[in-house]
Design a protein around this motif. Structure first.
Motif, mmCIF file in Angstrom:
data_model
loop_
_atom_site.group_PDB
_atom_site.id
_atom_site.type_symbol
_atom_site.label_atom_id
_atom_site.label_comp_id
_atom_site.label_asym_id
_atom_site.label_seq_id
_atom_site.Cartn_x
_atom_site.Cartn_y
_atom_site.Cartn_z
ATOM 1 N N UNK A 173 0.839 -1.211 0.000
ATOM 2 C CA UNK A 173 0.000 0.000 0.000
ATOM 3 C C UNK A 173 0.871 1.257 0.000
ATOM 4 N N UNK A 174 1.923 1.232 0.826
ATOM 5 C CA UNK A 174 2.845 2.372 0.879
ATOM 6 C C UNK A 174 3.497 2.583 -0.484
ATOM 7 N N UNK A 175 3.876 1.490 -1.134
ATOM 8 C CA UNK A 175 4.504 1.584 -2.460
ATOM 9 C C UNK A 175 3.550 2.239 -3.466
ATOM 10 N N UNK A 176 2.296 1.838 -3.427
ATOM 11 C CA UNK A 176 1.323 2.413 -4.360
ATOM 12 C C UNK A 176 1.103 3.891 -4.079
ATOM 13 N N UNK A 177 0.989 4.256 -2.800
ATOM 14 C CA UNK A 177 0.773 5.664 -2.440
ATOM 15 C C UNK A 177 1.980 6.518 -2.844
ATOM 16 N N UNK A 178 3.180 6.005 -2.597
ATOM 17 C CA UNK A 178 4.381 6.772 -2.942
ATOM 18 C C UNK A 178 4.541 6.835 -4.463
ATOM 19 N N UNK A 179 4.266 5.735 -5.147
ATOM 20 C CA UNK A 179 4.361 5.722 -6.606
ATOM 21 C C UNK A 179 3.424 6.770 -7.213
ATOM 22 N N UNK A 180 2.175 6.763 -6.754
ATOM 23 C CA UNK A 180 1.191 7.684 -7.326
ATOM 24 C C UNK A 180 1.542 9.141 -7.029
ATOM 25 N N UNK A 181 1.935 9.415 -5.791
ATOM 26 C CA UNK A 181 2.240 10.796 -5.407
ATOM 27 C C UNK A 181 3.498 11.305 -6.111
ATOM 28 N N UNK A 182 4.494 10.439 -6.245
ATOM 29 C CA UNK A 182 5.741 10.869 -6.882
ATOM 30 C C UNK A 182 5.526 11.139 -8.369
ATOM 31 N N UNK A 183 4.760 10.292 -8.989
ATOM 32 C CA UNK A 183 4.476 10.457 -10.411
ATOM 33 C C UNK A 183 3.705 11.754 -10.662
ATOM 34 N N UNK A 184 2.679 11.973 -9.839
ATOM 35 C CA UNK A 184 1.844 13.164 -10.016
ATOM 36 C C UNK A 184 2.590 14.435 -9.643
ATOM 37 N N UNK A 185 3.408 14.357 -8.597
ATOM 38 C CA UNK A 185 4.022 15.560 -8.054
ATOM 39 C C UNK A 185 5.282 16.009 -8.764
ATOM 40 N N UNK A 186 5.960 15.084 -9.432
ATOM 41 C CA UNK A 186 7.230 15.438 -10.085
ATOM 42 C C UNK A 186 7.160 15.352 -11.604
#
Ligand code: ZN
Length: 234
Positions: free
Chosen positions: A149-162
């Motif tokens: 779950x942490x991996x998915x949240x970090x993946x999504x946020x990093x992709x969207x934010x950077x």
């Protein structure tokens, strides 16, 4: 009273939460080959205590980069009310060993742990990927579900934010599963690695060398960690 609690929750959404941040490698590792080459138990295999990491063509080292992003991330998470523990706070020493990097998060009873890296991939490949461990009986079976779950949240946020693309040279839509990373295998708390970009690719390197981009990275990583810790819907 309710209004006060609401204001506190909005101002400090991570109050009461502990996050472990692990900036990969260390700037002095290359000066300590005997120490970092010592073989340690990484759970599924025995491997070196630590490694030197990669660098860009301009000579910006991964060790320095990882620490810079980690310190920026610490500042954002602290501002949100989290307690933050670090595996290192300088770039002049060696290690700690991967075993100790995991132990630091475990001892802190971290609610989430993240290891920050940049990759030394093929020069023609771009992008980032987030790594979590498979469910390994007796090792990671207890943290597999929350780590994913942490991996998915970090993946999504990093992709969207950077805007950094998913890695083009490995993984699956910015995710990879590995059983050979001691820092994940030995963790008793939800933990992921992120390879934030490919230092051997000139486009990625140009981004990673930019302080403004690193600040965007830190804010994106914080959003991912916060989404995980607060259970915000993806
Ligand atoms: Zn690395």
């Amino acid at each position: 009273m309710l209004a006060a609690l609401l204001a506190l929750a909005l101002a400090a959404p991570l109050a009461g939460k502990t996050v472990a941040i692990d900036p990969g490698h260390n700037g002095g590792n290359y000066l300590h080959p005997r120490e970092i080459d010592r073989v340690v138990d990484a759970g599924t295999l025995r491997k070196a205590c630590d490694t030197t990491g990669t660098e860009t063509a301009e000579g910006y080292t991964e060790a320095a980069y990882n620490l810079d992003v980690a310190l920026r991330l610490r500042a954002v998470l602290r501002a949100e009310g989290a307690r933050v523990v670090m595996t290192r706070t300088t770039n002049t020493g060696w290690g700690p060993c991967i075993t100790e990097r995991a132990a630091i998060g475990n001892r802190a009873h971290a609610d989430a742990a993240i290891s920050i890296h940049a990759d030394g991939g093929p020069s023609g490949g771009r992008g980032f990927h987030v790594i979590y461990a498979p469910s390994i009986p007796g090792l990671t079976d207890d943290i597999y579900a929350p780590s994913k779950r942490l991996a998915l949240d970090v993946r999504d946020a990093f992709h969207a934010g950077t805007g950094m693309p998913y890695a083009t040279y490995l993984g699956d839509r910015g995710l990879d599963v590995r059983s050979d990373l001691g820092g994940l295998n030995l963790s008793n708390v939800p933990k992921v690695f992120i390879e934030t970009g490919n230092m051997r690719n000139s486009t990625d390197a140009g981004l990673l060398e930019s302080p403004a981009f690193r600040e965007r990275e830190a804010r994106a990583l914080a959003r991912g960690v916060t989404a995980f810790l607060t259970g915000a819907a993806r």
